[in-house]
Design a protein around this motif. Sequence first.
Motif, mmCIF file in Angstrom:
data_model
loop_
_atom_site.group_PDB
_atom_site.id
_atom_site.type_symbol
_atom_site.label_atom_id
_atom_site.label_comp_id
_atom_site.label_asym_id
_atom_site.label_seq_id
_atom_site.Cartn_x
_atom_site.Cartn_y
_atom_site.Cartn_z
ATOM 1 N N ALA A 1 31.860 41.810 32.460
ATOM 2 C CA ALA A 1 32.326 41.440 31.121
ATOM 3 C C ALA A 1 32.256 39.944 30.865
ATOM 4 N N VAL A 2 32.495 39.135 31.892
ATOM 5 C CA VAL A 2 32.561 37.688 31.671
ATOM 6 C C VAL A 2 31.354 36.933 32.219
ATOM 7 N N GLY A 3 30.579 37.542 33.089
ATOM 8 C CA GLY A 3 29.396 36.872 33.613
ATOM 9 C C GLY A 3 29.721 35.530 34.227
ATOM 10 N N ASP A 4 29.016 34.510 33.777
ATOM 11 C CA ASP A 4 29.216 33.155 34.291
ATOM 12 C C ASP A 4 30.078 32.304 33.362
ATOM 13 N N ARG A 5 30.817 32.922 32.455
ATOM 14 C CA ARG A 5 31.639 32.152 31.531
ATOM 15 C C ARG A 5 32.807 31.479 32.247
ATOM 16 N N LEU A 6 33.222 32.033 33.362
ATOM 17 C CA LEU A 6 34.281 31.447 34.181
ATOM 18 C C LEU A 6 34.084 31.919 35.613
ATOM 19 N N THR A 7 34.883 31.377 36.524
ATOM 20 C CA THR A 7 34.784 31.739 37.927
ATOM 21 C C THR A 7 35.719 32.903 38.218
ATOM 22 N N VAL A 8 35.151 33.984 38.726
ATOM 23 C CA VAL A 8 35.926 35.181 39.031
ATOM 24 C C VAL A 8 36.328 35.169 40.508
ATOM 25 N N LEU A 9 37.634 35.187 40.750
ATOM 26 C CA LEU A 9 38.190 35.344 42.091
ATOM 27 C C LEU A 9 38.861 36.712 42.167
ATOM 28 N N ALA A 10 39.211 37.135 43.368
ATOM 29 C CA ALA A 10 39.868 38.430 43.519
ATOM 30 C C ALA A 10 40.781 38.419 44.732
ATOM 31 N N ASP A 11 41.785 39.287 44.715
ATOM 32 C CA ASP A 11 42.620 39.510 45.892
ATOM 33 C C ASP A 11 43.048 40.969 45.911
ATOM 34 N N ARG B 1 41.778 42.912 54.559
ATOM 35 C CA ARG B 1 42.296 42.952 55.925
ATOM 36 C C ARG B 1 41.244 42.538 56.950
ATOM 37 N N SER B 2 40.118 41.990 56.480
ATOM 38 C CA SER B 2 39.051 41.580 57.397
ATOM 39 C C SER B 2 38.045 40.719 56.658
ATOM 40 N N GLY B 3 37.187 40.061 57.439
ATOM 41 C CA GLY B 3 36.087 39.333 56.833
ATOM 42 C C GLY B 3 35.106 40.265 56.144
ATOM 43 N N LEU B 4 34.982 41.483 56.654
ATOM 44 C CA LEU B 4 34.138 42.482 56.000
ATOM 45 C C LEU B 4 34.654 42.793 54.600
ATOM 46 N N ASP B 5 35.980 42.849 54.444
ATOM 47 C CA ASP B 5 36.555 43.068 53.118
ATOM 48 C C ASP B 5 36.247 41.907 52.176
ATOM 49 N N VAL B 6 36.222 40.688 52.705
ATOM 50 C CA VAL B 6 35.836 39.542 51.882
ATOM 51 C C VAL B 6 34.416 39.734 51.365
ATOM 52 N N ILE B 7 33.500 40.138 52.239
ATOM 53 C CA ILE B 7 32.121 40.385 51.830
ATOM 54 C C ILE B 7 32.067 41.466 50.763
ATOM 55 N N ARG B 8 32.854 42.507 50.919
ATOM 56 C CA ARG B 8 32.862 43.586 49.926
ATOM 57 C C ARG B 8 33.273 43.083 48.549
ATOM 58 N N LEU B 9 34.337 42.277 48.474
ATOM 59 C CA LEU B 9 34.769 41.768 47.170
ATOM 60 C C LEU B 9 33.737 40.814 46.578
ATOM 61 N N LEU B 10 33.106 40.009 47.411
ATOM 62 C CA LEU B 10 32.031 39.149 46.907
ATOM 63 C C LEU B 10 30.892 40.002 46.359
ATOM 64 N N ALA B 11 30.559 41.067 47.057
ATOM 65 C CA ALA B 11 29.476 41.939 46.616
ATOM 66 C C ALA B 11 29.813 42.633 45.299
ATOM 67 N N LEU B 12 31.098 42.877 45.051
ATOM 68 C CA LEU B 12 31.519 43.545 43.818
ATOM 69 C C LEU B 12 31.628 42.591 42.636
ATOM 70 N N GLY B 13 31.448 41.293 42.874
ATOM 71 C CA GLY B 13 31.411 40.370 41.753
ATOM 72 C C GLY B 13 32.271 39.134 41.847
ATOM 73 N N ALA B 14 33.086 39.007 42.888
ATOM 74 C CA ALA B 14 33.923 37.812 43.025
ATOM 75 C C ALA B 14 33.115 36.638 43.563
ATOM 76 N N LYS B 15 33.488 35.443 43.164
ATOM 77 C CA LYS B 15 32.898 34.219 43.719
ATOM 78 C C LYS B 15 33.762 33.647 44.845
ATOM 79 N N GLY B 16 34.981 34.108 44.928
ATOM 80 C CA GLY B 16 35.886 33.685 45.984
ATOM 81 C C GLY B 16 36.995 34.709 46.130
ATOM 82 N N VAL B 17 37.647 34.718 47.285
ATOM 83 C CA VAL B 17 38.655 35.732 47.602
ATOM 84 C C VAL B 17 39.935 35.052 48.059
ATOM 85 N N LEU B 18 41.057 35.480 47.502
ATOM 86 C CA LEU B 18 42.356 34.965 47.920
ATOM 87 C C LEU B 18 42.947 35.880 48.990
ATOM 88 N N LEU B 19 43.358 35.290 50.094
ATOM 89 C CA LEU B 19 43.995 36.022 51.184
ATOM 90 C C LEU B 19 45.505 35.911 51.024
#
Length: 382
Positions: free
Chosen positions: A299-309, A313-331
């Motif tokens: 919906a927002v594309g590159d209009r802003l930076t999308v983070l997620a949390d 529970r792992s670095g693999l989960d970080v990769i998954r959220l990045l793959a789903l569209g996040a540019k960064g992940v909050l632990l």
Amino acid sequence: MIVANIADFREAARRRLPRFLFEYMDGGSYAEVTLRRNIDDLANVALRQRVLRNVADIDLSTHLFGTRQSLPVALAPIGLAGLNARRGECQAVRAANKANIPFTLSTVSACTIGEVAAASEQPFWFQLYMIRDRAFMQDMLAQATASGCSALVFTVDMPVPGTRYRDYRTGLAGAPGFKGSAWRAAQAMLRPRWAWDVGVMGRPHHLGNVAPVLAGKTGIEDFFAWMRNNFDPAISWGDLAFIRAHWKGPLIIKGILDAEDARLAADAGVDGIVVSNHGGRQLDGVPSTARALPPIADAVGDRLTVLADGGVRSGLDVIRLLALGAKGVLLGRAWSYALAAGGEAGVAKMLGLIEAEMRVAMALTGTTRIEQINRTIVVEDN
């Protein structure tokens, strides 16, 4: 301490902390459906394994809000985290500094902005709620600016606190006065190591940033009463003007779970959003972050930076959220567990595990740069 994954940190935290603190950190709202969805839906994201891709040179660094960092993660704001270890937020910010990632200080932290700034060698992020007392908010924003905070995380999914049954069962909520204090003290006595290290040596035990408006009241029940009476349910998009008037740095809205709200955030000119359901601690039954993230990113594309949390529970989960569209992940819970288990060294160890797991996941998906991680590495029919 021997740990192989974040589940080990969780178990160590459970054994070390008084029950009321562990359950507060570990639990969610109502039946905790969303809390479980966050973990399960993320774990069910299948990735494409690729081979013969030359993954000898993997770089995990990225840029968020104009700053280069070594990993695409940040430590999320965690309320009361400073009670998990002696002056806990100061220990955590030092670990974040060494890993070259952002640390986010909660409004309701044990350590004040000034104390954390004195412990930190790098700028950190500050998190703020919408409070009825605008003078309090203005003062917090002024302190964040004076302390060199580099970004503001404005949490919007808590106009009223969620109902968390675990807190009632442990006496953290719903047991005011002497009864509640005695109940919690009995739990603390069962954890003598914590009672000495944090309970005795970790004083003062007040919520540093909020202490001035609590008028000398330092009990946990006083804090929860302040939350109920002072969080502003009348918050609206128009209130961002107040924030902008008193904060000139990057503004990140935390608590977006709907694509239309993401578009409204972009229209409002914010710099970033955090796709989040508050770790399953607010409205139970809402979608997991893994489910909500892709349509929001679209919906927002590159209009802003999308983070997620949520559910990481792992670095693999970080990769998954990045793959789903996040540019960064909050632990969130990940660092809170690690702090309780081992202080600064525990948080550093946890971040090392996240990095190592990310490297393996990137190698086996055939990616060598963070910007290469996108939906093309997700199995679409999952």
